[in-house]
Design a protein around this motif. Structure first.
Motif, PDB file in Angstrom:
ATOM      1  N   LYS A   6       0.828  -1.207   0.000  1.00  0.00           N
ATOM      2  CA  LYS A   6       0.000   0.000   0.000  1.00  0.00           C
ATOM      3  C   LYS A   6       0.862   1.258   0.000  1.00  0.00           C
ATOM      4  N   HIS A   7       1.919   1.271   0.827  1.00  0.00           N
ATOM      5  CA  HIS A   7       2.816   2.428   0.875  1.00  0.00           C
ATOM      6  C   HIS A   7       3.508   2.630  -0.472  1.00  0.00           C
ATOM      7  N   THR A   8       3.950   1.542  -1.101  1.00  0.00           N
ATOM      8  CA  THR A   8       4.622   1.638  -2.388  1.00  0.00           C
ATOM      9  C   THR A   8       3.687   2.228  -3.427  1.00  0.00           C
ATOM     10  N   GLN A   9       2.485   1.687  -3.517  1.00  0.00           N
ATOM     11  CA  GLN A   9       1.533   2.175  -4.507  1.00  0.00           C
ATOM     12  C   GLN A   9       1.172   3.634  -4.268  1.00  0.00           C
ATOM     13  N   SER A  10       0.947   4.001  -3.022  1.00  0.00           N
ATOM     14  CA  SER A  10       0.586   5.371  -2.694  1.00  0.00           C
ATOM     15  C   SER A  10       1.719   6.337  -3.024  1.00  0.00           C
ATOM     16  N   GLY A  11       2.939   5.995  -2.629  1.00  0.00           N
ATOM     17  CA  GLY A  11       4.082   6.861  -2.897  1.00  0.00           C
ATOM     18  C   GLY A  11       4.360   6.999  -4.375  1.00  0.00           C
ATOM     19  N   LEU A  12       4.246   5.907  -5.102  1.00  0.00           N
ATOM     20  CA  LEU A  12       4.495   5.944  -6.534  1.00  0.00           C
ATOM     21  C   LEU A  12       3.399   6.739  -7.241  1.00  0.00           C
ATOM     22  N   ARG A  13       2.162   6.549  -6.838  1.00  0.00           N
ATOM     23  CA  ARG A  13       1.068   7.314  -7.452  1.00  0.00           C
ATOM     24  C   ARG A  13       1.283   8.811  -7.286  1.00  0.00           C
ATOM     25  N   SER A  14       1.643   9.238  -6.073  1.00  0.00           N
ATOM     26  CA  SER A  14       1.830  10.671  -5.845  1.00  0.00           C
ATOM     27  C   SER A  14       3.001  11.207  -6.659  1.00  0.00           C
ATOM     28  N   THR A  15       4.051  10.414  -6.821  1.00  0.00           N
ATOM     29  CA  THR A  15       5.191  10.849  -7.627  1.00  0.00           C
ATOM     30  C   THR A  15       4.801  10.951  -9.095  1.00  0.00           C
ATOM     31  N   LEU A  16       4.115   9.944  -9.612  1.00  0.00           N
ATOM     32  CA  LEU A  16       3.697   9.973 -11.012  1.00  0.00           C
ATOM     33  C   LEU A  16       2.715  11.115 -11.259  1.00  0.00           C
ATOM     34  N   TRP A  17       1.831  11.382 -10.309  1.00  0.00           N
ATOM     35  CA  TRP A  17       0.894  12.495 -10.435  1.00  0.00           C
ATOM     36  C   TRP A  17       1.659  13.806 -10.521  1.00  0.00           C
ATOM     37  N   MET A  19       4.682  14.249 -11.532  1.00  0.00           N
ATOM     38  CA  MET A  19       5.376  14.314 -12.813  1.00  0.00           C
ATOM     39  C   MET A  19       4.426  14.734 -13.922  1.00  0.00           C
ATOM     40  N   ASN A  20       3.214  14.233 -13.891  1.00  0.00           N
ATOM     41  CA  ASN A  20       2.233  14.579 -14.917  1.00  0.00           C
ATOM     42  C   ASN A  20       1.800  16.032 -14.822  1.00  0.00           C
ATOM     43  N   GLU A  21       1.861  16.580 -13.629  1.00  0.00           N
ATOM     44  CA  GLU A  21       1.451  17.962 -13.421  1.00  0.00           C
ATOM     45  C   GLU A  21       2.587  18.947 -13.714  1.00  0.00           C
ATOM     46  N   GLU A  22       3.751  18.448 -14.166  1.00  0.00           N
ATOM     47  CA  GLU A  22       4.898  19.295 -14.451  1.00  0.00           C
ATOM     48  C   GLU A  22       5.250  20.159 -13.242  1.00  0.00           C
ATOM     49  N   SER A  23       5.230  19.524 -12.088  1.00  0.00           N
ATOM     50  CA  SER A  23       5.512  20.232 -10.848  1.00  0.00           C
ATOM     51  C   SER A  23       6.993  20.532 -10.707  1.00  0.00           C
ATOM     52  N   GLU A  24       7.352  20.983  -9.541  1.00  0.00           N
ATOM     53  CA  GLU A  24       8.743  21.293  -9.259  1.00  0.00           C
ATOM     54  C   GLU A  24       9.503  20.064  -8.793  1.00  0.00           C
ATOM     55  N   GLY A  25       9.039  18.897  -9.090  1.00  0.00           N
ATOM     56  CA  GLY A  25       9.693  17.663  -8.674  1.00  0.00           C
ATOM     57  C   GLY A  25      11.051  17.502  -9.338  1.00  0.00           C
ATOM     58  N   PRO A  26      11.766  16.475  -8.955  1.00  0.00           N
ATOM     59  CA  PRO A  26      13.113  16.245  -9.472  1.00  0.00           C
ATOM     60  C   PRO A  26      13.137  16.106 -10.988  1.00  0.00           C
ATOM     61  N   GLU A  27      14.181  16.644 -11.598  1.00  0.00           N
ATOM     62  CA  GLU A  27      14.354  16.560 -13.045  1.00  0.00           C
ATOM     63  C   GLU A  27      15.153  15.333 -13.455  1.00  0.00           C
ATOM     64  N   SER A  28      16.096  14.907 -12.633  1.00  0.00           N
ATOM     65  CA  SER A  28      16.935  13.779 -13.023  1.00  0.00           C
ATOM     66  C   SER A  28      16.308  12.464 -12.559  1.00  0.00           C
ATOM     67  N   LEU A  29      16.583  11.399 -13.307  1.00  0.00           N
ATOM     68  CA  LEU A  29      16.057  10.084 -12.957  1.00  0.00           C
ATOM     69  C   LEU A  29      16.578   9.644 -11.595  1.00  0.00           C
ATOM     70  N   ILE A  30      17.853   9.847 -11.339  1.00  0.00           N
ATOM     71  CA  ILE A  30      18.438   9.429 -10.068  1.00  0.00           C
ATOM     72  C   ILE A  30      17.789  10.189  -8.913  1.00  0.00           C
ATOM     73  N   GLU A  31      17.623  11.497  -9.072  1.00  0.00           N
ATOM     74  CA  GLU A  31      16.954  12.282  -8.033  1.00  0.00           C
ATOM     75  C   GLU A  31      15.520  11.798  -7.842  1.00  0.00           C
ATOM     76  N   LEU A  32      14.872  11.451  -8.938  1.00  0.00           N
ATOM     77  CA  LEU A  32      13.493  10.969  -8.871  1.00  0.00           C
ATOM     78  C   LEU A  32      13.418   9.643  -8.115  1.00  0.00           C
ATOM     79  N   ILE A  33      14.368   8.749  -8.360  1.00  0.00           N
ATOM     80  CA  ILE A  33      14.392   7.469  -7.639  1.00  0.00           C
ATOM     81  C   ILE A  33      14.597   7.715  -6.145  1.00  0.00           C
ATOM     82  N   HIS A  34      15.511   8.614  -5.800  1.00  0.00           N
ATOM     83  CA  HIS A  34      15.715   8.957  -4.385  1.00  0.00           C
ATOM     84  C   HIS A  34      14.463   9.609  -3.795  1.00  0.00           C
ATOM     85  N   PHE A  35      13.807  10.457  -4.575  1.00  0.00           N
ATOM     86  CA  PHE A  35      12.572  11.130  -4.170  1.00  0.00           C
ATOM     87  C   PHE A  35      11.505  10.090  -3.807  1.00  0.00           C
ATOM     88  N   VAL A  36      11.352   9.083  -4.667  1.00  0.00           N
ATOM     89  CA  VAL A  36      10.380   8.005  -4.419  1.00  0.00           C
ATOM     90  C   VAL A  36      10.792   7.209  -3.182  1.00  0.00           C
TER      91      VAL A  36
END
Length: 153
Positions: A6-17, A19-36
Motif C-alpha cells: 500500500k505504501h509503495t503504490q501510494s508513494g508511486l502514485r503521488s510521484t507519477l501524479w 510528474m504529470n502535473e509538471e511540478s517542481e519535482g526532481p528533473e533527473s532520474l536518479i533524483e526521482l528514484i531517491h525522491f520516491v
C-alpha cells in the motif's frame, strides 16, 4: 494487501501524479528514484541506490515507466523474496541506460512464476518492450534475484 505494498503504490502514485502535473519535482532520474525512496518507509534501510556515468535528461513519461518497473522489481524483492538488502544500480552509457535491481532474498523459479498466474514479471517485460528495451530476470530458489534492464536513450 499488506502495508508495504500500500505504501509503495501510494508513494508511486503521488510521484507519477506530480510528474504529470509538471511540478517542481526532481528533473533527473536518479533524483526521482531517491525522491520516491524517501516516500516509501519500508524501503529505508533495505534499498541502496547507486548510479554511474553522466546522466542525461529523459522524458517524464519514460522516467515514469522506469519507476513502475523499479517499483515492481523492488516490491517483489521485499514482498515475495523477503529480501533484507536490495541494490538498485543505474548506469548511463553511450548507448543508453542500464538498470539492475538485485536482492539477497529467497529467489524463485521464473518459469514457475509465469505459469502460476503472477503478472509482475510479464508487466515488467511489457513495459520494458514499450520503451524499446530489453529485460533479463535471473533467479533461483535460495539465491536471490537480479533484474537487468537495458534501455536506449
Amino acid at each position: 494487501m499488506d502495508d508495504a505494498l500500500k505504501h509503495t503504490q501510494s508513494g508511486l502514485r503521488s510521484t507519477l501524479w506530480a510528474m504529470n502535473e509538471e511540478s517542481e519535482g526532481p528533473e533527473s532520474l536518479i533524483e526521482l528514484i531517491h525522491f520516491v525512496a524517501r516516500r516509501l518507509p519500508h524501503w529505508e534501510g533495505v534499498v541502496e541506490i547507486a548510479s554511474e556515468g553522466e546522466e542525461r535528461k529523459i522524458a517524464h513519461n519514460f522516467a515514469g515507466t522506469i519507476l513502475l518497473i523499479l517499483q515492481e522489481a523492488v516490491g517483489n524483492a521485499i514482498h515475495h523474496g523477503h529480501a533484507g538488502r536490495v541494490k538498485v544500480k543505474v548506469a548511463f552509457g553511450a548507448k543508453g541506460l542500464a538498470m539492475t535491481v538485485s536482492d539477497d532474498g529467497c529467489g524463485f523459479d521464473p518459469s514457475a512464476a509465469r505459469r502460476g498466474g503472477h503478472f509482475g514479471l510479464a508487466s515488467m517485460e511489457r513495459r520494458t518492450a514499450e520503451l524499446g528495451g530489453k529485460i533479463a530476470i535471473s533467479s533461483e530458489p535460495g539465491r536471490g534475484t537480479a533484474v537487468r534492464l537495458s534501455l536506449p536513450l
